[in-house]
Enzyme design. Structure first.
Site, PDB file in Angstrom:
ATOM      1  N   PRO A 127       0.823  -1.222   0.000  1.00 30.67           N
ATOM      2  CA  PRO A 127       0.000   0.000   0.000  1.00 30.67           C
ATOM      3  C   PRO A 127       0.853   1.267   0.000  1.00 30.67           C
ATOM      4  O   PRO A 127       0.514   2.244  -0.660  1.00 30.67           O
ATOM      5  CB  PRO A 127      -0.814  -0.124   1.292  1.00 30.67           C
ATOM      6  CG  PRO A 127      -0.911  -1.600   1.538  1.00 30.67           C
ATOM      7  CD  PRO A 127       0.370  -2.190   1.016  1.00 30.67           C
ATOM      8  N   GLN A 280      -6.343   9.860 -46.789  1.00 30.77           N
ATOM      9  CA  GLN A 280      -4.959  10.009 -46.325  1.00 30.77           C
ATOM     10  C   GLN A 280      -4.851  10.213 -44.812  1.00 30.77           C
ATOM     11  O   GLN A 280      -3.861   9.809 -44.209  1.00 30.77           O
ATOM     12  CB  GLN A 280      -4.281  11.157 -47.078  1.00 30.77           C
ATOM     13  CG  GLN A 280      -4.027  10.779 -48.536  1.00 30.77           C
ATOM     14  CD  GLN A 280      -3.369  11.883 -49.331  1.00 30.77           C
ATOM     15  OE1 GLN A 280      -3.368  13.040 -48.921  1.00 30.77           O
ATOM     16  NE2 GLN A 280      -2.828  11.532 -50.473  1.00 30.77           N
ATOM     17  N   GLU A 364       5.059  -3.427 -13.578  1.00 35.80           N
ATOM     18  CA  GLU A 364       6.494  -3.745 -13.715  1.00 35.80           C
ATOM     19  C   GLU A 364       7.322  -2.462 -13.919  1.00 35.80           C
ATOM     20  O   GLU A 364       8.324  -2.449 -14.632  1.00 35.80           O
ATOM     21  CB  GLU A 364       6.728  -4.806 -14.792  1.00 35.80           C
ATOM     22  CG  GLU A 364       5.994  -6.088 -14.417  1.00 35.80           C
ATOM     23  CD  GLU A 364       6.491  -7.358 -15.051  1.00 35.80           C
ATOM     24  OE1 GLU A 364       7.658  -7.394 -15.468  1.00 35.80           O
ATOM     25  OE2 GLU A 364       5.714  -8.329 -15.094  1.00 35.80           O
TER      26      GLU A 364
HETATM   27  N1  COS Z   1      20.053  -5.442 -11.165  1.00 35.22           N
HETATM   28  C1  COS Z   1      20.763  -5.785 -10.060  1.00 35.22           C
HETATM   29  N2  COS Z   1      20.831  -5.009  -8.966  1.00 35.22           N
HETATM   30  C2  COS Z   1      20.173  -3.846  -8.977  1.00 35.22           C
HETATM   31  C3  COS Z   1      19.418  -3.420 -10.092  1.00 35.22           C
HETATM   32  C4  COS Z   1      19.380  -4.276 -11.215  1.00 35.22           C
HETATM   33  N3  COS Z   1      18.682  -3.942 -12.316  1.00 35.22           N
HETATM   34  N4  COS Z   1      18.869  -2.226  -9.821  1.00 35.22           N
HETATM   35  C5  COS Z   1      19.261  -1.886  -8.594  1.00 35.22           C
HETATM   36  N5  COS Z   1      20.042  -2.882  -8.081  1.00 35.22           N
HETATM   37  C6  COS Z   1      20.700  -2.889  -6.789  1.00 35.22           C
HETATM   38  C7  COS Z   1      21.680  -1.734  -6.741  1.00 35.22           C
HETATM   39  O1  COS Z   1      22.950  -2.112  -7.271  1.00 35.22           O
HETATM   40  C8  COS Z   1      21.752  -1.414  -5.270  1.00 35.22           C
HETATM   41  O2  COS Z   1      22.589  -2.320  -4.620  1.00 35.22           O
HETATM   42  P1  COS Z   1      23.994  -1.816  -3.950  1.00 35.22           P
HETATM   43  O3  COS Z   1      23.594  -0.750  -2.974  1.00 35.22           O
HETATM   44  O4  COS Z   1      24.547  -3.047  -3.329  1.00 35.22           O
HETATM   45  O5  COS Z   1      24.793  -1.271  -5.081  1.00 35.22           O
HETATM   46  C9  COS Z   1      20.344  -1.718  -4.770  1.00 35.22           C
HETATM   47  O6  COS Z   1      19.777  -2.620  -5.740  1.00 35.22           O
HETATM   48  C10 COS Z   1      19.493  -0.489  -4.643  1.00 35.22           C
HETATM   49  O7  COS Z   1      19.414   0.133  -5.888  1.00 35.22           O
HETATM   50  P2  COS Z   1      19.057   1.665  -6.042  1.00 35.22           P
HETATM   51  O8  COS Z   1      19.904   2.466  -5.113  1.00 35.22           O
HETATM   52  O9  COS Z   1      19.107   1.999  -7.479  1.00 35.22           O
HETATM   53  O10 COS Z   1      17.529   1.678  -5.492  1.00 35.22           O
HETATM   54  P3  COS Z   1      16.504   2.885  -5.423  1.00 35.22           P
HETATM   55  O11 COS Z   1      15.697   2.686  -4.209  1.00 35.22           O
HETATM   56  O12 COS Z   1      17.189   4.193  -5.611  1.00 35.22           O
HETATM   57  O13 COS Z   1      15.500   2.766  -6.699  1.00 35.22           O
HETATM   58  C11 COS Z   1      14.203   1.946  -8.512  1.00 35.22           C
HETATM   59  C12 COS Z   1      15.404   1.855  -7.552  1.00 35.22           C
HETATM   60  C13 COS Z   1      13.387   3.211  -8.495  1.00 35.22           C
HETATM   61  C14 COS Z   1      14.817   1.768  -9.861  1.00 35.22           C
HETATM   62  C15 COS Z   1      13.333   0.761  -8.078  1.00 35.22           C
HETATM   63  O14 COS Z   1      12.739   1.011  -6.817  1.00 35.22           O
HETATM   64  C16 COS Z   1      12.271   0.384  -9.068  1.00 35.22           C
HETATM   65  O15 COS Z   1      12.555  -0.255 -10.077  1.00 35.22           O
HETATM   66  N6  COS Z   1      11.003   0.744  -8.766  1.00 35.22           N
HETATM   67  C17 COS Z   1       9.872   0.300  -9.528  1.00 35.22           C
HETATM   68  C18 COS Z   1       9.362  -0.955  -8.919  1.00 35.22           C
HETATM   69  C19 COS Z   1       8.468  -1.682  -9.842  1.00 35.22           C
HETATM   70  O16 COS Z   1       8.780  -1.911 -10.992  1.00 35.22           O
HETATM   71  N7  COS Z   1       7.327  -2.095  -9.297  1.00 35.22           N
HETATM   72  C20 COS Z   1       6.409  -2.860 -10.010  1.00 35.22           C
HETATM   73  C21 COS Z   1       6.065  -4.026  -9.162  1.00 35.22           C
HETATM   74  S1  COS Z   1       5.965  -5.496 -10.025  1.00 35.22           S
HETATM   75  S2  COS Z   1       4.287  -5.420 -10.979  1.00 35.22           S
END
Ligand code: COS
Length: 387
Positions: A127, A280, A364
């Site tokens: 949430p 067109q 995603e």
């Molecule tokens: N592959 C491997 N490791 C990853 C990665 C990837 N693609 N992306 C991030 N990480 C790792 C980072 O390397 C970091 O680890 P270290 O601190 O050991 O280096 C850790 O994860 C945290 O990464 P980051 O600092 O980039 O995290 P943030 O909280 O700043 O944000 C985002 C990351 C916004 C990119 C992430 O929260 C995200 O993708 N959000 C969307 C979530 C989503 O898609 N939700 C849908 C749900 S499923 S339907």
């Protein structure tokens, strides 16, 4: 990477036939009943759709990512709800176990996911934690040889049907953010799990989401993915990198279906004494859709090949998810426009696609999260090269 063209062509032909003969005729019924007939799900199992991406040694077909996306292009030339029921086993529900699971975890769970006997769900969103996934609050407290899970997961696709969940929960402190997150495999029949009511959605009828609530849910410690705490966020991100290429392929398949329908309508529907496709302004809509679809298709294949080669592909996965899902939205919009009044009516089914594909820009990772991932990766690469 395509390993064997002939085998892939045979599989594509089977799926194409299944889509045209079985799924397309059932689209309206599925939307109306908000359920996929059990017989169709059985057929999906027998074709092997649940196990497309799971290695052969666990009973799947072990497709490469390029083979998978080419198959998804075909599978998604029908209501996206059909893909949704197999989607979590192919992608976000199974990949965490496949990428980071221990050999015992893989042996125990992957065969059942490959056969479709068990449906897997991916439980990350909460949430209060959507785009900011690292702020999740569900806790997993170690007590002897179990972890005790407490918290609520939200909008979990296929949760009502799930036999197993991949759950991201906090084993560390809130301050640790991503480093405090671990991933668990949780059997759906574990005491302490309850499901919320099925969500009422804008579209995608036949595919279900709901809350999953954990209350003192005791999960064996051996179900910690990879056996190491604090790796769950990275597991989720790696899973999403793959999932985003998959969703982009879904967008290509759905857009292709809508464009096929739009073309047929433009060729047949007459106004001012001629088919509307002769005008067109209608041609411009067809041409723009075809062009963008072609670009998205090429991008998806390129990103899939990159992943197959084992190269870094996080940026490309975000690029294809962003472009293909937005492209699909534009194609849906133009398709309704080409159909005119008929496109707005429920009977013709075009408005259903318009609503269904809206989700592709959200789940995603929203389009805005993809933009953020792309730009952050670019800046990091720049710093590495110039810092
Ligand atoms: N592959 C491997 N490791 C990853 C990665 C990837 N693609 N992306 C991030 N990480 C790792 C980072 O390397 C970091 O680890 P270290 O601190 O050991 O280096 C850790 O994860 C945290 O990464 P980051 O600092 O980039 O995290 P943030 O909280 O700043 O944000 C985002 C990351 C916004 C990119 C992430 O929260 C995200 O993708 N959000 C969307 C979530 C989503 O898609 N939700 C849908 C749900 S499923 S339907």
């Amino acid at each position: 990477m395509i390993r064997d063209t002939q085998t892939l062509e045979a599989l594509l032909a089977t799926v194409t036939r299944f889509v045209h003969e079985q799924l397309v005729p059932a689209e309206a019924l599925v939307a109306e009943a908000d359920a996929i007939p059990a017989g169709l799900i059985e057929q999906m199992k027998s074709i092997g759709l649940f196990g497309l991406t799971i290695p052969e040694k666990y009973g799947g077909l072990g497709l490469t990512v390029e083979e998978e996306v080419r198959l998804v292009f075909e599978l998604c030339r029908t209501s996206p709800a059909f893909r949704s029921i197999v989607g979590t086993n192919l992608g976000i529900g199974s990949q965490g176990i496949l990428i980071d699971g221990t050999p015992t975890q893989k042996d125990r769970y992957l065969p059942k996911l490959a056969s479709g006997e068990t449906i897997a769900s991916f439980a990350l969103t909460e949430p209060e934690a959507g785009s900011d996934a690292a702020s999740l609050r569900t806790t997993a407290r170690r007590e002897g040889d179990v972890y005790v899970l407490n918290g609520t997961k939200r909008y979990i696709t296929n949760a009502p049907q799930a036999g197993v969940f991949t759950v991201m929960a906090r084993t560390g402190t809130a301050d640790q953010r991503a480093a405090g997150v671990s991933a668990f495999i949780v059997d759906a029949d574990t005491p302490g799990i309850t499901l919320g009511r099925i969500d009422r959605k804008m579209g995608l009828k036949g595919s279900h989401t709901c809350d999953v609530i954990f209350e003192n849910c005791r999960v064996p410690a051996e179900n910690l993915i990879g056996g190491v705490e604090g790796k769950g966020f990275a597991t989720a991100m790696k899973t999403l990198d793959k999932g985003r290429i998959h969703i982009a392929a879904v967008a290509v398949g759905a857009a292709q279906r809508m464009l096929d329908d739009a073309l047929r309508y433009a060729a047949e529907r007459k106004q001012f004494g001629q088919p509307i496709g002769e005008f067109q302004l209608v041609q411009a809509m067809l041409a723009d859709s075809r062009t963008e679809l072609y670009a998205a298709r090429c991008m998806v294949i390129d990103a899939a090949q990159k992943r197959d080669r084992g190269e870094a592909h996080s940026t490309e996965a975000a690029c294809v998810k962003l472009f293909a899902s937005e492209m699909c939205g534009r194609v849906a919009n133009r398709t309704v426009q080409i159909f005119g009044g008929a496109g707005y009516m429920t009977e013709c089914g075009v408005e259903r696609f318009y609503r269904d594909v809206r989700l592709l820009r959200i789940y995603e990772g929203t389009s805005q999260i993809q933009q953020l991932v792309i730009a952050r990766n670019m800046l990091r690469e720049f710093e590495r090269a110039n810092g």
